[in-house]
Scaffold this active site. Structure first.
Site, mmCIF file in Angstrom:
data_model
loop_
_atom_site.group_PDB
_atom_site.id
_atom_site.type_symbol
_atom_site.label_atom_id
_atom_site.label_comp_id
_atom_site.label_asym_id
_atom_site.label_seq_id
_atom_site.Cartn_x
_atom_site.Cartn_y
_atom_site.Cartn_z
ATOM 1 C CB CYS A 221 -0.946 0.003 1.186
ATOM 2 S SG CYS A 221 -2.115 -1.380 1.190
ATOM 3 C CB CYS B 123 -13.307 -0.884 5.929
ATOM 4 S SG CYS B 123 -13.643 -1.726 7.497
ATOM 5 C CG HIS C 162 -6.267 2.029 -0.268
ATOM 6 N ND1 HIS C 162 -5.073 2.597 -0.685
ATOM 7 C CD2 HIS C 162 -5.919 0.999 0.564
ATOM 8 C CE1 HIS C 162 -4.070 1.945 -0.130
ATOM 9 N NE2 HIS C 162 -4.554 0.968 0.627
#
Length: 406
Positions: A90, A225, A356
């Site tokens: 990430c 989340c 994301h």
């Protein structure tokens, strides 16, 4: 005889940024090279330079095939420049940016493109064998999930949500952090994203609505989340000489300091998920950046940090020195990290609401801070922002902290 002068250390500057809107996977009919072209073209236009000025390109992604970086930049131009493909989970996007900065500060190239993208599949990310199957020992995060297994066992929930959810449970047990304080992170970031046209989600939610959302791994609900996302982001990184030669002073944002850290024994010695998910590496990177820049948390105006789950925003408050150990729940509850407070954290909506796409996230954070420091963030503008910081972390593990100033 001229007096002796002290050579100034080389500095790198972001002069152009661009990104696509982050989208739910399979929502838009595009390929990774399409999104890369869109973001890269926007960054070049923002920098007011043609692609032919780029001397090297560093491209980050996690799920596309080898040399996808070349395919991605060919849509911008076929100039024969070196193209480097990077992957750091990430933290991939910020790793691409850091590599570009190093090329510039090292005098290798005056103008480098950092590009990150991801085309993902729907559903929760896997954990590399976190179910204890045959591939578990081969997973790059086996040691991290091993810590979780020893302390909490495995449950039938998404593994990444599980390890961060267990970190939240530890924080609640140790410091009295409440579910409402965790939910306040999600509510804040969803509220911020309402004014971000690039965000995957743009609906506001109250703390009560965040708490009532579908459970993922207790105490985390769906609205705490980060989602899987498609998207790309790009940044043009240049030297001071390039800024001066091309008259880009009005575009230039200085990379005042940057640091990457990876796991040490401290990540595992305590046997806690809090440390295994990255608190020690984030803290170490922040300390290096503050020492190199001569600045501190007190000097920051705006922050984009890695809120992959609400608990990680709280842990990062502590790692960055915004508050003391265990005080992050009270900090977010006080309003100190939103408009009108001491700092504005994740004005973009953060990973939770902006989205994301792994390879793009770190560069998208820098894009947001660049717009904020230039005063170009529109309705989400932080008044008078002069100093900003980004924090991007990848489990497995790497943390990159970047301090930028106008």
């Amino acid at each position: 005889m001229k007096p002796a002068t002290t050579a100034q250390p080389a500095k790198a500057y972001v002069v152009g940024v661009g990104m696509t809107r982050f989208e739910k996977p399979q929502t838009r009919d595009w390929q990774y090279w399409d999104m890369a072209k869109e973001a890269g073209t926007a960054a070049l236009a923002d920098a007011r330079i043609p692609y032919e000025q780029i001397r090297q390109a560093v491209v980050g992604y996690c799920f596309q095939p080898s040399t996808a970086g070349q395919r991605a930049v060919y849509g911008l131009g076929l100039t024969g420049i070196p193209v480097y493909n990077v992957n750091n989970n990430c933290a991939t996007g910020s790793t691409a940016l850091m590599t570009a900065r190093q090329f510039v500060e090292g005098g290798v190239s005056d103008c480098v493109l950092a590009l990150g993208f991801e085309k993902m599949t729907r559903g929760s990310l896997g954990g590399g064998g976190a179910d204890g199957g045959a591939d578990f020992k081969a997973s790059p995060v086996a040691r991290h999930y091993g810590i979780m297994a020893a302390a909490h066992g495995f449950e039938r929930t998404p593994p990444t949500a599980q390890i961060f959810g267990n970190a939240a449970r530890e924080h609640m047990a140790r410091y009295g952090t409440t579910e409402a304080q965790l939910a306040a992170v999600g509510a804040k970031n969803h509220r911020h994203s309402v004014n971000n046209p690039y965000a995957q989600f743009q609906d506001p939610y109250t703390v009560e609505e965040v708490l009532a959302a579908k459970p993922v791994h207790s105490p985390l609900t769906r609205l705490q989340c980060s989602p899987t996302s498609d998207g790309a982001a790009a940044a043009v990184v240049v030297s001071r000489r390039f800024v001066e030669e091309h008259g880009l002073h009005d575009r230039a944002v200085e990379i005042a300091a940057q640091a990457m850290t990876t796991d040490t024994e401290e990540s595992f010695a305590s046997g806690t998920c809090i440390d295994a998910v990255g608190l020690p590496v984030s803290r170490a990177a922040a300390r290096q950046v503050y020492a190199a820049s001569g600045l501190s948390a007190a000097d920051l105006d705006v922050i984009e940090l890695h809120d992959c789950f609400s608990v990680n925003e709280l842990l990062t408050y502590e790692a960055l020195g915004l508050c003391g150990e265990g005080e992050s729940g009270k900090l977010v509850e006080s309003g100190a990290t939103t408009y009108g407070g001491r700092w504005v954290v994740n004005p973009s909506g953060g990973l939770i609401s902006k989205g994301h796409p792994l390879g793009a996230t770190g560069i998208a954070q820098v894009a947001e801070i660049t717009w904020q420091l230039r005063g170009e963030a529109g309705e989400r503008q932080v008044p008078g922002a002069q100093v900003g910081l980004t924090h991007n972390i990848g489990l497995g593990g790497a943390a990159v902290v970047t301090l930028l100033r106008r």
